[in-house]
Design an enzyme around this catalytic site. Structure first.
Site, mmCIF file in Angstrom:
data_model
loop_
_atom_site.group_PDB
_atom_site.id
_atom_site.type_symbol
_atom_site.label_atom_id
_atom_site.label_comp_id
_atom_site.label_asym_id
_atom_site.label_seq_id
_atom_site.Cartn_x
_atom_site.Cartn_y
_atom_site.Cartn_z
ATOM 1 N N ILE A 232 -24.781 92.302 18.036
ATOM 2 C CA ILE A 232 -23.725 93.178 17.526
ATOM 3 C C ILE A 232 -22.339 92.637 17.912
ATOM 4 C CG2 ILE A 232 -22.873 95.548 17.366
ATOM 5 C CD1 ILE A 232 -25.810 94.816 16.215
ATOM 6 N N THR A 233 -21.610 92.237 16.871
ATOM 7 C CA THR A 233 -20.286 91.631 17.053
ATOM 8 C C THR A 233 -19.301 92.645 17.626
ATOM 9 O OG1 THR A 233 -20.664 90.105 15.242
ATOM 10 C CG2 THR A 233 -18.374 90.482 15.846
ATOM 11 N N SER B 2 -37.142 101.204 3.562
ATOM 12 C CA SER B 2 -35.684 101.291 3.405
ATOM 13 C C SER B 2 -35.240 102.725 3.103
ATOM 14 C CB SER B 2 -35.218 100.343 2.300
ATOM 15 O OG SER B 2 -35.836 100.693 1.081
ATOM 16 N N ARG C 146 -19.041 90.904 2.532
ATOM 17 C CA ARG C 146 -19.344 89.477 2.375
ATOM 18 C C ARG C 146 -18.108 88.705 1.903
ATOM 19 N NH1 ARG C 146 -25.665 90.540 0.671
ATOM 20 N NH2 ARG C 146 -26.392 90.488 2.826
ATOM 21 N N GLN D 15 -14.782 63.999 11.273
ATOM 22 C CA GLN D 15 -14.954 62.589 10.888
ATOM 23 C C GLN D 15 -13.600 61.898 10.692
ATOM 24 O OE1 GLN D 15 -17.956 61.358 10.886
ATOM 25 N NE2 GLN D 15 -17.461 59.277 10.237
ATOM 26 N N GLY E 114 -12.983 59.551 16.971
ATOM 27 C CA GLY E 114 -13.345 59.988 18.327
ATOM 28 C C GLY E 114 -12.527 61.197 18.772
ATOM 29 N N GLU F 72 -24.126 88.320 8.316
ATOM 30 C CA GLU F 72 -24.057 89.147 7.086
ATOM 31 C C GLU F 72 -25.035 88.629 6.035
ATOM 32 O OE1 GLU F 72 -20.656 91.079 5.729
ATOM 33 O OE2 GLU F 72 -19.730 91.173 7.705
ATOM 34 N N GLN G 57 -29.691 81.536 2.875
ATOM 35 C CA GLN G 57 -30.947 81.657 2.117
ATOM 36 C C GLN G 57 -31.034 83.070 1.510
ATOM 37 O OE1 GLN G 57 -30.915 80.160 5.194
ATOM 38 N NE2 GLN G 57 -31.448 78.094 4.552
HETATM 39 C C1 LIG Z 1 -22.913 85.584 16.271
HETATM 40 C C2 LIG Z 1 -23.671 86.612 15.480
HETATM 41 C C3 LIG Z 1 -23.072 87.821 15.171
HETATM 42 C C4 LIG Z 1 -23.767 88.778 14.440
HETATM 43 N N1 LIG Z 1 -23.180 90.015 14.213
HETATM 44 C C5 LIG Z 1 -23.939 91.019 13.697
HETATM 45 C C6 LIG Z 1 -23.419 92.355 13.646
HETATM 46 O O1 LIG Z 1 -22.267 92.618 14.012
HETATM 47 N N2 LIG Z 1 -24.229 93.333 13.199
HETATM 48 C C7 LIG Z 1 -25.497 93.100 12.796
HETATM 49 O O2 LIG Z 1 -26.176 94.047 12.400
HETATM 50 N N3 LIG Z 1 -26.021 91.836 12.816
HETATM 51 C C8 LIG Z 1 -25.262 90.804 13.280
HETATM 52 N N4 LIG Z 1 -25.789 89.525 13.344
HETATM 53 C C9 LIG Z 1 -27.157 89.287 12.908
HETATM 54 C C10 LIG Z 1 -27.260 88.394 11.699
HETATM 55 O O3 LIG Z 1 -26.888 89.089 10.551
HETATM 56 C C11 LIG Z 1 -28.706 87.843 11.654
HETATM 57 O O4 LIG Z 1 -28.790 86.880 12.686
HETATM 58 C C12 LIG Z 1 -29.053 87.239 10.337
HETATM 59 O O5 LIG Z 1 -29.123 88.229 9.339
HETATM 60 C C13 LIG Z 1 -30.381 86.470 10.365
HETATM 61 O O6 LIG Z 1 -31.387 87.176 11.012
HETATM 62 P P1 LIG Z 1 -32.253 86.436 12.149
HETATM 63 O O7 LIG Z 1 -31.287 85.871 13.128
HETATM 64 O O8 LIG Z 1 -33.271 87.387 12.660
HETATM 65 O O9 LIG Z 1 -32.945 85.226 11.437
HETATM 66 P P2 LIG Z 1 -34.370 85.245 10.647
HETATM 67 O O10 LIG Z 1 -34.395 86.403 9.696
HETATM 68 O O11 LIG Z 1 -35.456 85.129 11.635
HETATM 69 O O12 LIG Z 1 -34.251 83.908 9.818
HETATM 70 C C14 LIG Z 1 -34.598 82.616 10.340
HETATM 71 C C15 LIG Z 1 -34.512 81.625 9.198
HETATM 72 O O13 LIG Z 1 -35.447 81.979 8.159
HETATM 73 C C16 LIG Z 1 -34.761 82.134 6.928
HETATM 74 N N5 LIG Z 1 -35.405 83.208 6.145
HETATM 75 C C17 LIG Z 1 -35.765 84.460 6.555
HETATM 76 N N6 LIG Z 1 -36.332 85.139 5.551
HETATM 77 C C18 LIG Z 1 -36.339 84.325 4.483
HETATM 78 C C19 LIG Z 1 -36.799 84.442 3.133
HETATM 79 N N7 LIG Z 1 -37.329 85.582 2.663
HETATM 80 N N8 LIG Z 1 -36.649 83.370 2.304
HETATM 81 C C20 LIG Z 1 -36.078 82.212 2.746
HETATM 82 N N9 LIG Z 1 -35.628 82.045 4.000
HETATM 83 C C21 LIG Z 1 -35.745 83.088 4.848
HETATM 84 C C22 LIG Z 1 -33.331 82.475 7.297
HETATM 85 O O14 LIG Z 1 -32.430 82.163 6.255
HETATM 86 C C23 LIG Z 1 -33.126 81.606 8.528
HETATM 87 O O15 LIG Z 1 -32.810 80.279 8.110
HETATM 88 C C24 LIG Z 1 -25.082 88.522 14.006
HETATM 89 C C25 LIG Z 1 -25.673 87.287 14.314
HETATM 90 C C26 LIG Z 1 -24.999 86.347 15.039
HETATM 91 C C27 LIG Z 1 -25.673 85.057 15.395
#
Ligand SMILES: Cc1cc2nc3c(=O)[nH]c(=O)nc-3n(C[C@H](O)[C@H](O)[C@H](O)COP(=O)(O)OP(=O)(O)OC[C@H]3O[C@@H](n4cnc5c(N)ncnc54)[C@H](O)[C@@H]3O)c2cc1C
Length: 388
Positions: A163-164, A186, A251, A345, A349, A372, A376
């Site tokens: 959570i940011t 959902s 977004r 690039q 350096g 967000e 993918q």
């Molecule tokens: C710094 C940071 C700040 C954030 N801030 C917030 C925030 O304020 N509030 C909040 O609610 N969330 C926040 N997030 C969460 C963020 O939105 C999620 O990390 C993101 O949606 C991906 O979820 P995951 O990390 O569980 O990855 P996963 O869902 O585990 O995904 C791992 C990989 O699999 C791919 N993947 C997953 N499902 C599919 C599919 N069906 N088809 C193809 N590829 C797929 C993904 O693209 C990714 O490459 C934040 C994350 C970070 C790192």
């Protein structure tokens, strides 16, 4: 609002141009000087928060009825872009204020909006958005956090992750399961607003990140967290739809953050190419590097245009707004990653050291491809809209 013709062209209004100038001056004078230190020490950018709050650029999107500036969506993305141009961590102050408050603006009762939004508009408080969980990221609807009725109250239990601005925000928009038996998961999710002082709420582990190090990213814990019944946003079961509708509006703000980071890196690269000499010439005289700079600028302009177009489309409620919001976020973040990598690039350096900001910008750019919804997921959203 920029006038947006039926042929898709638009110009920025005088007001929007004036906001860009004002934020640029503020960013250069009061935010940029601290950006490297904020990153190095992984500390919250208090100077940026104070500068943004003092000038009212902390949450320009909040309507005048709640004490805000009532800025349109294009103005809001311009603010975020200009701050990100010098410090991506700081750009999350206006961006996350929009993300956290959008569910309220879209779906909350007048009373709840009047209770929360004026504090955000005034810069007295910030608001975060809590959808993700450790086991429910891309598949956010599989969340486990629960909210159940207890008399007039709601009681929340569970953990949110990533959570940011957690810890610095006073308010949190939290999505939780209220009907675990809903036919579609959902449709069993509701949205709530939780205050940092609410009983049973606490901020947990802080992530150690690659970039945006000045913006804290933490877990939120809800342990028998009791909130008044009127803190629900909209009707029970509508929370996930509100959370997704919010992303249509936000977004484009991530697109703007990405455009700003990319522009900041291009600015540094251009200055460097005009000064650095090798083989008896300025680097700027080598055609191979001229072509790189041209490509970087061309991609940034395309991303910027799509970002503004998507912001305007969402605000108008255009039928293709979801597609455009995903397209803008996806294109701009891919551009930011490519452009910042090229900027490193171009500095050779020097680009790889912390003496120049482009390595920070390259690390900061990466997150825009992930949060967000990963790129993918953006491509899934776009394809679903095209093929339905
Ligand atoms: C710094 C940071 C700040 C954030 N801030 C917030 C925030 O304020 N509030 C909040 O609610 N969330 C926040 N997030 C969460 C963020 O939105 C999620 O990390 C993101 O949606 C991906 O979820 P995951 O990390 O569980 O990855 P996963 O869902 O585990 O995904 C791992 C990989 O699999 C791919 N993947 C997953 N499902 C599919 C599919 N069906 N088809 C193809 N590829 C797929 C993904 O693209 C990714 O490459 C934040 C994350 C970070 C790192």
């Amino acid at each position: 609002m920029g006038s947006s013709g039926s042929d898709g062209s638009f110009t920025l209004t005088d007001d929007q141009q004036a906001v860009r100038e004002a934020v640029r001056e503020l960013a250069l004078g009061e935010i940029a000087p601290h950006a490297a230190d904020v990153d190095e020490r992984e500390r919250y950018p208090v100077e940026a928060q104070q500068a943004l709050a003092k000038t009212g650029f902390n949450a320009v999107h909040i309507p005048e009825a709640y004490g805000g500036a009532g800025a349109d969506a294009i103005t809001t993305v311009i603010v975020i872009e200009e701050v990100a141009r010098v410090c991506a961590s700081s750009s999350l102050i206006p961006a996350v204020n929009k993300l956290g408050s959008m569910p309220l603006l879209l779906s909350a009762s007048e009373e709840l909006k009047a209770r929360v939004l004026p504090e955000i508009a005034a810069g007295d408080a910030m608001i975060s958005y809590a959808l993700s969980e450790r086991e429910a990221g891309s598949d956010a609807a599989s969340m486990r956090t629960r909210a159940r009725r207890d008399g007039d109250d709601w009681v929340l239990n569970g953990t949110k992750t990533w959570i940011t601005n957690a810890g610095v925000s006073r308010w949190y928009t939290v999505m939780a399961v209220t009907d675990p038996d809903a036919v579609r998961p959902s449709q069993g999710i509701s949205a709530f607003v939780v205050h940092a002082d609410d009983e049973g709420f606490s901020v947990g582990h802080k992530e150690r990140k690659l970039g945006i190090k000045g913006s804290p990213t933490c877990e939120l814990h809800f342990e028998q967290c009791r909130i008044p019944g009127d803190r629900i946003i909209g009707e029970p079961g509508t929370g996930f739809a509100t959370a997704l509708a919010t992303l249509d509006h936000t977004r484009p703000t991530i697109g703007a953050q990405a455009v700003g980071i990319a522009q900041g890196a291009l600015d540094v690269a251009i200055t460097y190419l005009k000064e650095r000499r090798q083989f008896g010439s300025k680097l700027a005289d080598f055609q191979a590097l001229q072509f790189m700079v041209a490509d970087m600028a061309m991609r940034i302009e395309a991303a910027r245009t799509l970002t503004y177009q998507s912001a305007a489309a969402t605000e108008r409620g255009d039928a293709n707004r979801t597609f455009l919001a995903s397209a803008a976020k996806c294109l701009a973040s891919d551009v930011a990653m490519a452009v910042t990598t090229d900027a490193v690039q171009l500095l050779g350096g020097a680009g790889y050291t912390r003496d120049f900001p482009v390595e920070r910008m390259m690390r900061d750019a990466k997150i825009t491809q992930i949060y967000e919804g990963t790129n993918q997921i953006q491509r899934l959203v776009m394809a679903r809209n095209l093929l339905r």
